[in-house]
Design a protein around this motif. Structure first.
Motif, PDB file in Angstrom:
ATOM      1  N   PHE A  47       1.699   3.444   5.241  1.00  0.00           N
ATOM      2  CA  PHE A  47       0.905   2.269   4.915  1.00  0.00           C
ATOM      3  C   PHE A  47       0.797   1.347   6.111  1.00  0.00           C
ATOM      4  O   PHE A  47       1.768   1.127   6.837  1.00  0.00           O
ATOM      5  CB  PHE A  47       1.546   1.540   3.733  1.00  0.00           C
ATOM      6  CG  PHE A  47       0.957   0.206   3.431  1.00  0.00           C
ATOM      7  CD1 PHE A  47       1.637  -0.960   3.784  1.00  0.00           C
ATOM      8  CD2 PHE A  47      -0.263   0.089   2.804  1.00  0.00           C
ATOM      9  CE1 PHE A  47       1.110  -2.200   3.508  1.00  0.00           C
ATOM     10  CE2 PHE A  47      -0.802  -1.147   2.525  1.00  0.00           C
ATOM     11  CZ  PHE A  47      -0.117  -2.300   2.879  1.00  0.00           C
ATOM     12  N   TYR A  59      -1.745  -7.368   2.161  1.00  0.00           N
ATOM     13  CA  TYR A  59      -0.382  -6.915   2.444  1.00  0.00           C
ATOM     14  C   TYR A  59      -0.377  -6.193   3.791  1.00  0.00           C
ATOM     15  O   TYR A  59      -1.355  -5.559   4.161  1.00  0.00           O
ATOM     16  CB  TYR A  59       0.110  -5.949   1.362  1.00  0.00           C
ATOM     17  CG  TYR A  59       0.219  -6.532  -0.018  1.00  0.00           C
ATOM     18  CD1 TYR A  59      -0.362  -5.898  -1.111  1.00  0.00           C
ATOM     19  CD2 TYR A  59       0.911  -7.719  -0.237  1.00  0.00           C
ATOM     20  CE1 TYR A  59      -0.251  -6.413  -2.398  1.00  0.00           C
ATOM     21  CE2 TYR A  59       1.019  -8.245  -1.515  1.00  0.00           C
ATOM     22  CZ  TYR A  59       0.435  -7.592  -2.582  1.00  0.00           C
ATOM     23  OH  TYR A  59       0.548  -8.114  -3.851  1.00  0.00           O
ATOM     24  N   VAL A 105       0.715   0.315  -1.741  1.00  0.00           N
ATOM     25  CA  VAL A 105       1.269   0.590  -0.418  1.00  0.00           C
ATOM     26  C   VAL A 105       1.641   2.056  -0.293  1.00  0.00           C
ATOM     27  O   VAL A 105       2.150   2.476   0.761  1.00  0.00           O
ATOM     28  CB  VAL A 105       2.489  -0.308  -0.128  1.00  0.00           C
ATOM     29  CG1 VAL A 105       2.089  -1.776  -0.157  1.00  0.00           C
ATOM     30  CG2 VAL A 105       3.614  -0.032  -1.112  1.00  0.00           C
TER      31      VAL A 105
END
Length: 123
Positions: A47, A59, A105
């Motif tokens: 990720f 994120y 993720v």
């Protein structure tokens, strides 16, 4: 269904910058949460960054936090990954991914993937 095409990869010296683009076609871009992943030779896909459908939540992996920025342009159906202060360890194939349900993720959480674009950072 959505189709994703990445571009913007290339060769850059350490400390340099690149901006990756991921153009989406098919269903409305704003219906999807978007993510960037990367995979270096001999390593698992990891990720990098993700952004929510409305662009309000993002994120980042700890390894890129403060150096990379993910953003989206719904008018152009495109998500970007601005990469600054690049390091040799950022060398990888970078993939764009899309999912309607979550801002994940984990690669397994994404339903749609692009073909990838190579980023090489020389020391």
């Amino acid at each position: 269904q959505v189709q994703l095409v990445e571009s913007g990869g290339g060769l850059v010296q350490a400390g340099g910058s690149l901006r990756l683009s991921c153009a989406a076609s098919g269903r409305t871009f704003s219906s999807y949460n978007m993510g960037w992943f990367r995979q270096a030779p001999g390593k698992e896909r990891e990720f990098v960054a993700a952004i929510s459908q409305n662009g309000r939540i993002a994120y980042y992996a700890d390894s890129v936090k403060g150096r990379f920025t993910i953003s989206g342009d719904s008018a152009k159906n495109t998500v970007y990954l601005q990469m600054n202060s690049l390091k040799p360890e950022d060398t990888a194939v970078y993939y764009c991914a899309a999912d309607r349900l979550r801002i994940g993720v984990l690669s397994g959480e994404y339903d749609y993937w692009g073909q990838g674009t190579q980023v090489t950072v020389s020391s």
